[in-house]
Write an enzyme that holds these catalytic residues in place. Structure first.
Site, PDB file in Angstrom:
ATOM      1  N   ASP A  43       0.884  -1.163   0.000  1.00 49.23           N
ATOM      2  CA  ASP A  43       0.000   0.000   0.000  1.00 49.23           C
ATOM      3  C   ASP A  43       0.925   1.216   0.000  1.00 49.23           C
ATOM      4  OD1 ASP A  43      -1.662   2.121   0.613  1.00 49.23           O
ATOM      5  OD2 ASP A  43      -2.197   1.409   2.615  1.00 49.23           O
ATOM      6  N   LYS A  84       3.016  11.200  -3.863  1.00 50.85           N
ATOM      7  CA  LYS A  84       1.944  10.514  -4.586  1.00 50.85           C
ATOM      8  C   LYS A  84       0.981  11.506  -5.249  1.00 50.85           C
ATOM      9  CE  LYS A  84      -1.567   7.098  -3.399  1.00 50.85           C
ATOM     10  NZ  LYS A  84      -2.004   6.237  -2.294  1.00 50.85           N
ATOM     11  N   GLU A 132      -7.033   0.971  -4.434  1.00 54.42           N
ATOM     12  CA  GLU A 132      -7.000   0.873  -2.965  1.00 54.42           C
ATOM     13  C   GLU A 132      -8.336   0.402  -2.386  1.00 54.42           C
ATOM     14  OE1 GLU A 132      -5.631   4.783  -2.081  1.00 54.42           O
ATOM     15  OE2 GLU A 132      -3.603   4.313  -2.743  1.00 54.42           O
ATOM     16  N   ASP A 139     -12.075   6.101   3.435  1.00 53.76           N
ATOM     17  CA  ASP A 139     -10.615   6.085   3.616  1.00 53.76           C
ATOM     18  C   ASP A 139     -10.117   7.473   3.997  1.00 53.76           C
ATOM     19  OD1 ASP A 139      -7.870   5.940   3.401  1.00 53.76           O
ATOM     20  OD2 ASP A 139      -7.841   4.962   1.446  1.00 53.76           O
TER      21      ASP A 139
END
Lengths: 216, 607
Positions: free
Chosen positions: B8, B70, B171, B193
């Site tokens: 992850d 990211k 994800e 999330d």
């Protein structure tokens, strides 16, 4: 492993200003406090010099035979009075730098050398100051390393948390203490300190001396 | 069978997992933590720091510490997200040679995949240390909204790190996979999330035969747990200023400590109702003394400080359900992902909005990596059924008259696939059409990503709407998209092949791989030396302790005196090898030290 030699501490702490005051290049009060509190009251210049010689690497630190006398320059006929004063101040500083170096006061000599280099004047004094600064830094790093030992060791805070605030420390020492987590090595702490290595090493060495930290 | 790790690769933290004995498990790093900060820094001495150590100096060395890379990966220099990052990041972001993004650390330009590669390499090392052997294959997760370029850039990062990324998965899909593992669910779930730097809400349909469909996904890439930390920092700074008249923000060391303490206090308040923030010697008073910061933070205060941030996440959930034309009653379970969801207030708000308690069966920090590990194992283990099908993450289509995006391949279409549609000209006597190939889920063409373009010429002059052009989209098993436009009357044809690009050329990637390998060799050799040094030092300390005991026993004979001399020489040579950092010599001396230790112990046992 053998205990680190104790002599460098005395040599490093011997920041005796000719006038008896702390050096003006002392950028943080912490260092000044340590110098004043840790300096042996009865240390003589002669013993300091011998300690200095014991630690200075002749290849790196060229000690003049004797401290250069202070010179008062005549007014410069070409340049103005300011220029002459400026050069005079540089030479005064250089003389004091040499004197401190001769006394084994590497911290004081380094401060003065950095001031001379910081003037940005390209002359023989600048070159001498650069060499002096380089040599002082190398010697000081060796001295601090001798006190701390291997950078792979893991320091731990040995003073109970509630008693920490009663110690005489500054915010930079406080910051380094906050980086000590019982898992990070000295090298890790130097990496994350955000300080010049020499400063961080000096603070860690002092924390060892003051028995605020120990090693696993 | 080769082990495949699941990674992850998060905006703020990363996690690595593996399947062991048919169960997925997270691998802790050397510090014992199950997650590792996705941070990379370069020190003044040029040393690269990754993970916790980089985080511990992130504020004091802010210009040379990269966080949230990211947000930039696979994006073009001209994108609004990059503009935003340029304006808000403490590190320097510059334009790369291919309209890509570069980050300057200590005068060296790093591509974003290179930065992410350092994090992936760290995860690889964690796995290798745990497994005791090399790891080369990985499944890496990305947000569901990542386009092909961002996915390709993540794959490139894996390649630079020495990993063969055998699959990229979404994800929320990974989270749902972990949630449903071994349970054979068929239901609609919401994956909420709330990570350190981003918030995402996804609605998924878990279907039979391993089909996981992302029905809707939305979020805020600039909303995360760090925003809550920032509120706590503000609260501490304001309180200190009111008491002492000093602004702690002006001191980087103070700010670094505040950041660490704020995060710690926030985490503690998930399990206790109040906690003390105690930072001795936080700042110099300017009068040759240091001041201390000591304040009690309660859970209620933390909740007050973060109310609007939590409400924002709920607003996004509401909007996402509306857009997907779903009711909260359609959601059969809620999966919480991200460390921030441990905050009790967040759990209450989520339960309140969805009108059901979130699932307690998954670990919010680990669930995504665990899902990736499950998928990784299924890809190499013939015994396991294929769990996920490859689907298109976004719709593919072309721009038509009026800047309208005309979809040919819908989102979540299983690949390989082929779709066709017939279009006509939009102007009278139009002799050419420009085919603008796009990817995205918006009806407005300008909101989608342009993948490529080509022109079909030689069309017959005719009134608008008469000439027919057939456009065909094809995605092969390797994910390569081909687009063909054909004039149905004349048979004239033009085509283009679209491959995702991270913004790096093959040569650049090759050079980066070589650099990463060099760094790894250096790191491994330092680690090897360090292990040997510790062993040698342990042996020398013991020998030094034994010398005074052994010497009187053996000193009466020439042989004994000789042995003692030789032993001292071995110790001296070992110390020299340590000083010279000579790994080969140290290895040899350790043998000598071990023999000497055995001999000394033998002498003492017989005396």
């Amino acid at each position: 492993m053998a205990d680190p030699p104790q002599k460098p501490r005395a040599a490093e702490n011997a920041r005796v200003h000719p006038s008896g005051a702390a050096g003006d290049g002392d950028r943080d009060g912490w260092r000044r406090r340590l110098s004043l509190t840790d300096r042996p009251a009865t240390t003589s210049s002669a013993s300091l010099l011998s300690l200095a010689n014991a630690f200075a690497d002749p290849a790196e630190l060229k000690l003049p035979p004797a401290p250069a006398p202070l010179r008062i320059d005549a007014p410069d006929p070409i340049g103005g009075a300011d220029e002459a004063n400026g050069r005079g101040r540089r030479e005064d500083r250089a003389a004091e730098m040499r004197a401190r170096l001769a006394l084994g006061d590497y911290t004081g000599a380094l401060d003065l050398a950095e001031q001379i280099v910081g003037d940005g004047v390209d002359d023989p004094l600048d070159l001498e100051a650069r060499r002096c600064a380089e040599g002082c830094r190398a010697t000081l790093i060796r001295m601090y390393h001798a006190r701390i030992g291997s950078v792979d060791r893991v320091p731990v805070v040995v003073v109970p948390r509630e008693r920490l605030r009663w110690l005489s420390l500054d915010h930079r020492a406080g910051f380094l203490l906050s980086r000590i987590d019982g898992a990070s090595t000295v090298e890790d702490i130097l990496d994350v300190s955000g300080m010049p290595m020499l400063d961080a090493l000096r603070i860690l060495a002092e924390l060892v001396t003051k028995q605020v930290i120990a090693f696993r | 069978m080769e082990k495949v790790i699941g990674i992850d690769l998060g905006t703020t933290n990363s996690c690595v997992a593996i399947m062991e004995n048919d169960a997925p498990a997270v691998i802790p790093n050397r510090g014992g933590y199950k997650t590792t900060p996705s941070m990379v820094a370069v020190t003044e001495a040029g040393k690269r720091l990754v993970g916790h150590i980089a985080k511990r100096q992130a504020i004091t060395n802010a210009e040379n510490t990269v966080y949230a890379a990211k947000r930039l990966i696979g994006r073009k220099w001209t994108s609004s997200q990059v503009n935003n990052a340029v304006a808000t990041s403490s590190y320097r972001i510059v334009e790369g040679p291919h309209n890509d993004v570069r980050i300057v650390l200590r005068e060296r330009d790093f591509s974003v995949p290179e930065i992410s590669a350092l994090v992936l390499q760290e995860m690889k090392v964690i796995a290798e240390d745990y497994l005791g052997g090399p790891v080369t294959k990985a499944v890496v997760t990305v947000p569901a909204y990542f386009n092909d370029n961002q996915r390709q850039a993540t794959k490139d990062a894996g390649e630079i790190a020495g990993l063969d990324v055998i699959r990229i998965i979404n994800e929320p899909t990974a989270a749902a996979l972990s949630y449903g593992y071994g349970r054979n669910y068929e239901k609609t779930v919401a994956v909420y999330d709330f990570g350190g730097g981003t918030f995402d809400i996804s609605i998924l349909e878990i279907g039979a035969h391993g089909v996981f469909k992302v029905i809707a996904t939305a979020g805020d890439t600039f909303l995360g747990g760090e925003d809550i930390d920032a509120r706590v920092i503000d609260w501490l700074v304001d309180g200190f200023k009111a008491e002492h008249g000093l602004d702690l923000r002006q001191d980087r060391m103070a700010l670094q400590r505040l950041k660490d303490a704020a995060e710690k206090a926030k985490c503690e308040l998930s399990s206790v109702r109040e906690t003390e923030v105690n930072l001795p010697f936080i700042i110099s008073s300017g009068r040759n003394e240091a001041l201390h910061l000591q304040r009690t933070l309660t859970r209620a205060t933390l909740e007050d400080l973060s109310t609007d941030l939590i409400e924002r996440t709920i607003d996004i959930c509401r909007q996402t359900l509306e857009d997907a034309e779903l009711e909260t009653g359609d959601i059969e379970d809620v999966v919480l992902v991200g460390g921030q969801t441990r905050m009790p207030r967040i759990q209450q708000e989520v339960a309140g909005f969805f009108d059901r308690e979130p699932s307690r069966g998954v670990h919010p920090d680990e669930v995504v990596a665990l899902g990736a590990a499950i998928q990784g194992a299924s890809l190499v283990d013939d015994r396991q059924e294929m769990i996920l099908l490859d689907v298109t993450p976004h719709a593919l289509g072309i721009m038509t008259f009026g800047s309208i995006f005309e979809e040919l391949i819908p989102q979540n279409t299983t690949v390989p696939t082929q779709r066709q549609k017939i279009f006509t000209t939009s102007r009278d006597n139009q002799t050419a059409v420009k085919i603008l190939v796009m990817q995205g889920d918006s009806d407005k063409a300008e909101e989608n990503e342009v993948l490529g373009e080509f022109i079909l010429t030689g069309l017959r002059r005719a009134p608008k709407g008469i000439v027919e052009i057939e456009v065909t989209f094809e995605i092969n098993a390797d994910g390569i998209v081909s687009v063909r436009a054909k004039d149905l009357e004349t048979g004239l044809e033009q085509s283009i092949q679209v491959t995702a690009t991270s913004g790096l050329t093959r040569e650049e990637i090759r050079n980066m791989i070589a650099d990463a390998q060099d760094q790894m060799v250096e790191r491994r050799s330092t680690e090897e030396f360090e292990a040997l040094r510790q062993e040698a030092e342990k042996l020398t300390v013991e020998l030094e302790r034994l010398f005074p005991q052994v010497e009187p026993i053996v000193a009466s004979s020439d042989f004994g005196r000789d042995a003692i001399e030789k032993a001292r020489a071995v110790v001296a040579r070992a110390r020299q090898a340590i000083q010279r950092k000579d790994t080969v010599a140290l290895k040899e001396q350790i043998d000598g030290l071990t023999r000497t230790q055995r001999m000394f112990r033998g002498v003492l046992s017989k005396s």
